[in-house]
Design an enzyme around this catalytic site. Structure first.
Site, mmCIF file in Angstrom:
data_model
loop_
_atom_site.group_PDB
_atom_site.id
_atom_site.type_symbol
_atom_site.label_atom_id
_atom_site.label_comp_id
_atom_site.label_asym_id
_atom_site.label_seq_id
_atom_site.Cartn_x
_atom_site.Cartn_y
_atom_site.Cartn_z
ATOM 1 N N SER A 138 2.832 26.694 -22.235
ATOM 2 C CA SER A 138 1.602 27.446 -22.431
ATOM 3 C C SER A 138 1.967 28.920 -22.349
ATOM 4 C CB SER A 138 0.599 27.070 -21.337
ATOM 5 O OG SER A 138 -0.532 27.914 -21.398
ATOM 6 N N LYS A 164 1.907 26.024 -26.973
ATOM 7 C CA LYS A 164 0.479 26.393 -26.966
ATOM 8 C C LYS A 164 0.401 27.886 -26.739
ATOM 9 C CE LYS A 164 -2.503 25.831 -22.878
ATOM 10 N NZ LYS A 164 -3.029 24.818 -21.937
ATOM 11 N N LYS A 166 -2.311 31.103 -25.959
ATOM 12 C CA LYS A 166 -3.670 31.464 -25.576
ATOM 13 C C LYS A 166 -4.269 32.309 -26.701
ATOM 14 C CE LYS A 166 -3.650 29.667 -21.395
ATOM 15 N NZ LYS A 166 -4.639 28.670 -20.930
ATOM 16 N N ASP A 192 -5.377 27.685 -26.929
ATOM 17 C CA ASP A 192 -6.289 27.498 -25.795
ATOM 18 C C ASP A 192 -7.117 28.771 -25.634
ATOM 19 O OD1 ASP A 192 -7.593 26.931 -23.428
ATOM 20 O OD2 ASP A 192 -5.775 26.563 -22.243
ATOM 21 N N GLU A 217 -7.983 24.010 -27.632
ATOM 22 C CA GLU A 217 -8.395 23.684 -26.266
ATOM 23 C C GLU A 217 -9.535 24.607 -25.828
ATOM 24 O OE1 GLU A 217 -4.988 23.505 -23.690
ATOM 25 O OE2 GLU A 217 -6.189 23.504 -21.858
ATOM 26 N N ASP A 242 -10.837 21.117 -21.355
ATOM 27 C CA ASP A 242 -10.160 21.373 -20.077
ATOM 28 C C ASP A 242 -11.264 21.700 -19.057
ATOM 29 O OD1 ASP A 242 -8.881 22.627 -17.914
ATOM 30 O OD2 ASP A 242 -7.558 23.877 -19.108
ATOM 31 N N LYS A 266 -6.323 17.782 -15.293
ATOM 32 C CA LYS A 266 -5.660 18.501 -14.202
ATOM 33 C C LYS A 266 -6.211 17.909 -12.915
ATOM 34 C CE LYS A 266 -5.392 22.948 -16.667
ATOM 35 N NZ LYS A 266 -6.035 24.266 -16.834
ATOM 36 N N GLY A 294 -1.634 22.440 -16.632
ATOM 37 C CA GLY A 294 -1.023 23.092 -15.479
ATOM 38 C C GLY A 294 -1.859 24.257 -15.011
#
Ligand code: OSB
Ligand code: MG
Length: 373
Positions: A138, A164, A166, A192, A217, A242, A266, A294
């Site tokens: 990420s 991934k 952001k 995400d 995400e 998420d 998570k 995570g």
């Protein structure tokens, strides 16, 4: 049977090698609450609280978690005798609403304690079947397109099985286009948004359909399942939730509303491993793949996540980067590592977490301690 008699709550400060920025804020240093549970025979279980210093990802913070643990949660756990860690959440039902990150830290420590009592690996205790699990990275928001492209290309070279990035308004389609161009068409890529968009932004999000993403995400607000369903109907790319999945019932509602096609689990966000298992089983029954997200964990929280990710319906790469990506020195030994082809080995043959918690390293970083029992 578990019978914890003593709890020590260690607050440690851990400096990230590099700041990690998401749409709602940046983390440079993590203040982490570590739960150490012991029983009268000297068995031990460690848990980690994923709450951040500020309430930007979730409403919980280090301080609210400490308060909840010391004031309402731990007094019901320390001194209890339970058939298994699965019974821990029921201690709080009705009496304590929310505070899932605080609950998870204790509940996960109870699972680790049970693994120690039974002398089995946590992965086995949870029902894990996979010997190794694939790892994705990420990547935080960067200042420039050039910087995100450089990091994505480096991650591909490191062997990560999914990359991934952001995203946020103003940091989306052109950034994704540049990364996709640099990686080539076949590298699994996802984005995400950490809840940074609104349904009115559906056209901007729809533009991301052009980049063959594995998933988008959490595009919209955490408490907006309805509009995620409306958005998913307009996108080809699967939505993964998420923040919107705080417990199994929310997951069931999300699937009924077709608000997502993939679920990020998570354990720290959903109140612990028992709830994580319920979400896993629900998604497996509905043929919806899950993966483990995570929260920039230390090696302790990472150990729980690795054990969980060994369950069979964890079918996509997990945000389980090796220790060295985050920390100059982790607080467990050995540090978590990744193979050149992007897998982490599940320590099925070791009791409990599968790594040794370094008390010296924890003590060196400790800023505050509370005790119960
Ligand atoms: O949304 O997955 C997220 C970190 C902090 C808060 C939210 C998220 C993240 C990550 C980090 O993506 C993933 C990792 O631990 O490597
Ligand atoms: Mg996320």
């Amino acid at each position: 049977m578990i019978a914890p008699t003593r709890l020590v709550l260690h607050e440690v400060t851990m400096r990230l090698k590099e700041p990690f920025r998401i749409s709602s804020g940046v983390t440079e240093t993590r203040r982490v609450l570590l739960v150490e549970l012991t029983d009268a025979e000297g068995h031990t279980g460690w848990g980690e609280c994923v709450a951040g210093e500020t309430p930007n990802y979730s409403s919980e913070t280090v301080e609210t978690a400490r308060l909840a643990i010391l004031q309402w949660l731990a007094p019901r756990l320390v001194g209890a005798r339970l058939e298994s860690a699965k019974k821990v959440p029921a201690l709080w039902t009705g009496a304590v609403r929310g505070h899932r990150m605080a609950k998870a830290a204790l509940e996960m420590a109870a699972w680790a304690l049970e693994a120690d009592v039974r002398q089995v690996s946590l992965a086995r205790l949870l029902g894990g079947t996979q010997q190794r699990v694939p790892v994705g990275i990420s990547l935080g928001l960067q200042e420039t397109i050039d910087a995100i492209v450089r990091r994505a290309v480096a991650a591909r070279g490191d062997g990560y099985r999914r990359i991934k990035i952001k995203i946020a308004p103003g940091h989306d389609a052109p950034w994704v286009a540049a990364v996709r161009e640099a990686l080539g068409p076949d590298v699994p890529l996802s984005v995400d948004a950490n809840a940074a968009y609104h349904l009115e932004d559906a056209d901007e999000l729809g533009a991301l359909d052009a980049y063959n993403l594995v998933m988008i995400e959490q595009p919209l607000a955490g408490d907006d399942l309805l509009r995620h369903g409306q958005l998913q109907a307009r996108l080809r790319t699967p939505i993964c939730l998420d923040e919107s999945i705080p417990h199994a019932d929310a997951c069931a509602a999300a699937l009924e509303l077709a608000a997502c096609r993939i679920v990020n689990i998570k354990p720290g966000r959903v109140g612990g491993l028992t709830e994580a298992l319920r979400i896993h089983d629900l998604c497996a029954a509905e043929h919806v793949p899950v993966w483990c997200g995570g929260m920039l964990e230390t090696g302790i929280g990472r150990a729980h996540n690795v054990a969980l990710a060994s369950l069979p319906n964890f079918r996509l790469p997990n945000d389980l980067s090796p220790s060295a990506r985050y920390w100059t020195e982790d607080i467990v030994e050995p540090a978590w590592t990744m193979t050149a082809d992007g897998f982490v080995t599940v320590p099925h043959d070791r009791v409990g977490l599968g790594v040794t918690v370094s008390r010296d390293r924890i003590d060196d970083r400790t800023t505050h301690v509370d005790r119960l029992g």
